[in-house]
Design a protein around this motif. Structure first.
Motif, PDB file in Angstrom:
ATOM      1  N   GLY A  14      19.415  52.931   5.193  1.00 42.74           N
ATOM      2  CA  GLY A  14      19.675  51.538   4.813  1.00 42.74           C
ATOM      3  C   GLY A  14      19.422  51.298   3.337  1.00 42.74           C
ATOM      4  N   HIS A  15      18.395  51.933   2.806  1.00 45.31           N
ATOM      5  CA  HIS A  15      18.059  51.794   1.381  1.00 45.31           C
ATOM      6  C   HIS A  15      19.189  52.348   0.502  1.00 45.31           C
ATOM      7  CE1 HIS A  15      15.563  51.719  -2.225  1.00 45.31           C
ATOM      8  NE2 HIS A  15      15.934  52.974  -2.432  1.00 45.31           N
ATOM      9  N   LEU A  16      19.663  53.550   0.831  1.00 46.62           N
ATOM     10  CA  LEU A  16      20.750  54.138   0.036  1.00 46.62           C
ATOM     11  C   LEU A  16      22.036  53.343   0.183  1.00 46.62           C
ATOM     12  CD1 LEU A  16      20.232  57.984   0.514  1.00 46.62           C
ATOM     13  CD2 LEU A  16      19.584  56.546  -1.415  1.00 46.62           C
ATOM     14  N   ARG A  17      22.286  52.820   1.374  1.00 43.00           N
ATOM     15  CA  ARG A  17      23.468  51.985   1.589  1.00 43.00           C
ATOM     16  C   ARG A  17      23.393  50.730   0.718  1.00 43.00           C
ATOM     17  NH1 ARG A  17      22.625  50.923   6.571  1.00 43.00           N
ATOM     18  NH2 ARG A  17      23.188  52.997   7.264  1.00 43.00           N
ATOM     19  N   ARG A  18      22.221  50.084   0.695  1.00 44.00           N
ATOM     20  CA  ARG A  18      22.054  48.889  -0.142  1.00 44.00           C
ATOM     21  C   ARG A  18      22.218  49.241  -1.617  1.00 44.00           C
ATOM     22  NH1 ARG A  18      18.011  47.928   3.620  1.00 44.00           N
ATOM     23  NH2 ARG A  18      16.406  48.788   2.241  1.00 44.00           N
ATOM     24  N   HIS A  19      21.727  50.393  -2.026  1.00 41.63           N
ATOM     25  CA  HIS A  19      21.864  50.819  -3.420  1.00 41.63           C
ATOM     26  C   HIS A  19      23.344  50.997  -3.785  1.00 41.63           C
ATOM     27  CE1 HIS A  19      20.446  52.555  -7.178  1.00 41.63           C
ATOM     28  NE2 HIS A  19      21.409  53.454  -7.046  1.00 41.63           N
ATOM     29  N   LEU A  20      24.098  51.622  -2.900  1.00 41.66           N
ATOM     30  CA  LEU A  20      25.529  51.811  -3.158  1.00 41.66           C
ATOM     31  C   LEU A  20      26.297  50.498  -3.187  1.00 41.66           C
ATOM     32  CD1 LEU A  20      26.591  54.952  -1.111  1.00 41.66           C
ATOM     33  CD2 LEU A  20      26.719  54.638  -3.577  1.00 41.66           C
ATOM     34  N   GLU A  21      25.866  49.546  -2.384  1.00 38.22           N
ATOM     35  CA  GLU A  21      26.556  48.260  -2.304  1.00 38.22           C
ATOM     36  C   GLU A  21      26.013  47.250  -3.302  1.00 38.22           C
ATOM     37  OE1 GLU A  21      26.070  47.309   1.827  1.00 38.22           O
ATOM     38  OE2 GLU A  21      27.510  48.861   2.455  1.00 38.22           O
ATOM     39  N   ALA A  22      25.154  47.702  -4.216  1.00 38.55           N
ATOM     40  CA  ALA A  22      24.580  46.868  -5.274  1.00 38.55           C
ATOM     41  C   ALA A  22      23.841  45.655  -4.718  1.00 38.55           C
ATOM     42  CB  ALA A  22      25.667  46.448  -6.264  1.00 38.55           C
ATOM     43  N   ARG A  23      23.133  45.863  -3.610  1.00 40.18           N
ATOM     44  CA  ARG A  23      22.276  44.816  -3.056  1.00 40.18           C
ATOM     45  C   ARG A  23      20.830  45.153  -3.413  1.00 40.18           C
ATOM     46  NH1 ARG A  23      22.821  44.469   2.909  1.00 40.18           N
ATOM     47  NH2 ARG A  23      23.447  46.638   2.876  1.00 40.18           N
ATOM     48  N   PRO A  24      19.916  44.214  -3.281  1.00 35.86           N
ATOM     49  CA  PRO A  24      18.507  44.512  -3.590  1.00 35.86           C
ATOM     50  C   PRO A  24      18.002  45.686  -2.743  1.00 35.86           C
ATOM     51  CG  PRO A  24      18.830  42.151  -3.316  1.00 35.86           C
ATOM     52  CD  PRO A  24      20.126  42.815  -2.942  1.00 35.86           C
ATOM     53  N   ASP A  25      17.390  46.662  -3.409  1.00 35.95           N
ATOM     54  CA  ASP A  25      16.969  47.888  -2.722  1.00 35.95           C
ATOM     55  C   ASP A  25      15.579  48.322  -3.161  1.00 35.95           C
ATOM     56  OD1 ASP A  25      17.649  48.639  -5.262  1.00 35.95           O
ATOM     57  OD2 ASP A  25      18.747  50.423  -4.684  1.00 35.95           O
ATOM     58  N   SER A  26      14.656  47.403  -3.184  1.00 35.05           N
ATOM     59  CA  SER A  26      13.302  47.714  -3.645  1.00 35.05           C
ATOM     60  C   SER A  26      12.560  48.572  -2.621  1.00 35.05           C
ATOM     61  CB  SER A  26      12.523  46.427  -3.892  1.00 35.05           C
ATOM     62  OG  SER A  26      12.306  45.764  -2.657  1.00 35.05           O
ATOM     63  N   LEU A  27      11.468  49.175  -3.074  1.00 32.77           N
ATOM     64  CA  LEU A  27      10.635  49.966  -2.168  1.00 32.77           C
ATOM     65  C   LEU A  27       9.948  49.069  -1.140  1.00 32.77           C
ATOM     66  CD1 LEU A  27       9.056  52.630  -4.537  1.00 32.77           C
ATOM     67  CD2 LEU A  27      10.871  52.930  -2.863  1.00 32.77           C
ATOM     68  N   ALA A  28       9.691  47.813  -1.521  1.00 35.21           N
ATOM     69  CA  ALA A  28       9.105  46.869  -0.558  1.00 35.21           C
ATOM     70  C   ALA A  28      10.067  46.618   0.600  1.00 35.21           C
ATOM     71  CB  ALA A  28       8.760  45.552  -1.252  1.00 35.21           C
ATOM     72  N   GLU A  29      11.357  46.534   0.293  1.00 33.16           N
ATOM     73  CA  GLU A  29      12.371  46.363   1.344  1.00 33.16           C
ATOM     74  C   GLU A  29      12.455  47.607   2.226  1.00 33.16           C
ATOM     75  OE1 GLU A  29      15.053  44.030   3.360  1.00 33.16           O
ATOM     76  OE2 GLU A  29      13.895  43.435   1.603  1.00 33.16           O
ATOM     77  N   LEU A  30      12.334  48.773   1.609  1.00 33.42           N
ATOM     78  CA  LEU A  30      12.324  50.031   2.372  1.00 33.42           C
ATOM     79  C   LEU A  30      11.127  50.062   3.326  1.00 33.42           C
ATOM     80  CD1 LEU A  30      13.456  53.013   2.682  1.00 33.42           C
ATOM     81  CD2 LEU A  30      11.760  53.625   0.982  1.00 33.42           C
ATOM     82  N   TRP A  31       9.959  49.686   2.836  1.00 30.46           N
ATOM     83  CA  TRP A  31       8.758  49.662   3.664  1.00 30.46           C
ATOM     84  C   TRP A  31       8.911  48.658   4.803  1.00 30.46           C
ATOM     85  CZ3 TRP A  31       5.016  52.092   5.619  1.00 30.46           C
ATOM     86  CH2 TRP A  31       3.896  51.457   6.134  1.00 30.46           C
ATOM     87  N   ALA A  32       9.501  47.501   4.515  1.00 29.12           N
ATOM     88  CA  ALA A  32       9.726  46.485   5.559  1.00 29.12           C
ATOM     89  C   ALA A  32      10.667  47.027   6.629  1.00 29.12           C
ATOM     90  CB  ALA A  32      10.288  45.211   4.946  1.00 29.12           C
ATOM     91  N   ASP A  33      11.688  47.785   6.222  1.00 30.67           N
ATOM     92  CA  ASP A  33      12.610  48.385   7.193  1.00 30.67           C
ATOM     93  C   ASP A  33      11.915  49.427   8.062  1.00 30.67           C
ATOM     94  OD1 ASP A  33      14.797  46.856   6.624  1.00 30.67           O
ATOM     95  OD2 ASP A  33      15.866  48.404   5.484  1.00 30.67           O
ATOM     96  N   VAL A  34      11.022  50.213   7.467  1.00 25.80           N
ATOM     97  CA  VAL A  34      10.281  51.209   8.249  1.00 25.80           C
ATOM     98  C   VAL A  34       9.447  50.508   9.312  1.00 25.80           C
ATOM     99  CG1 VAL A  34       8.437  52.936   8.164  1.00 25.80           C
ATOM    100  CG2 VAL A  34      10.239  52.971   6.454  1.00 25.80           C
TER     101      VAL A  34
END
Length: 194
Positions: A45-65
């Protein structure tokens, strides 16, 4: 030298560094092994958001985990690890000659392990906050048979990551990021994301 751009203006080198950084973060997050599949889901999800130019912070990654863990991702990790352990034990017993038809048992065990890994990787790649893991696994199994070429690509990525770690063990740090890249790539290839 021309700067090659990926979709939404991301440069190739920036994306490569994001994959490596994601791999190192996911390595740390998946050390307990129970968090392996939720970490892969969050990484995809993090890499997908990065490719789609959406917010992709590490905090968002941690929230997804955390969300993936709470929605039952830890059960998928435990189930996959238990299945792989049983299949490995099966292969070891068959290799020792204690079972009749040992070669067939080893081949079937390897095939079941490969299918399980591909289905779980696809489920991790298509995980969303709104979907439970049971439905996700069923959809991933259907996608694995419907898109055999994508499944072969994912299996090739897993084998390639295994060879990389076999050749140079410290590459284990970036392997989760590379697997997430493969999952997202197969999704984009199949047209699941635009």
């Amino acid at each position: 030298m021309r700067d090659r751009r990926l979709p939404h203006g991301t440069s190739g080198f920036a994306f490569f560094s994001e994959v490596l950084l994601t791999g190192m973060v996911l390595f740390v997050l998946s050390l307990p092994l129970v968090t392996l599949v939720p970490a892969l889901a969050a990484g995809a999800g993090h890499l997908r958001r990065h490719l789609e130019a959406r917010p992709d912070s590490l905090a968002e990654l941690w929230a997804d985990v955390r969300r993936a863990l709470r929605s039952g991702g830890w059960l998928v990790s435990l189930g996959l690890l238990a299945l792989l352990l049983v299949l490995d034990l099966n292969s070891a017993v068959a290799a020792g000659g204690a079972l009749p038809g040992g070669t067939l048992v080893r081949v079937v065990s390897a095939a079941v392990a490969a299918c399980a890994v591909v289905v779980v990787l696809r489920a991790a790649g298509s995980w969303s906050r709104e979907r439970h893991w049971g439905a996700n696994l069923r959809a991933a199994a259907a996608a694995s048979t419907a898109d055999l070429a994508g499944s072969v690509l994912l299996l090739s990525a897993v084998l390639l990551c295994g060879v990389m770690v076999w050749m140079l063990t410290p590459l284990l740090l970036v392997v989760p990021g590379l697997l997430c890249l493969a999952v997202v790539g197969v999704e984009y290839r199949a047209g699941g994301r635009r």
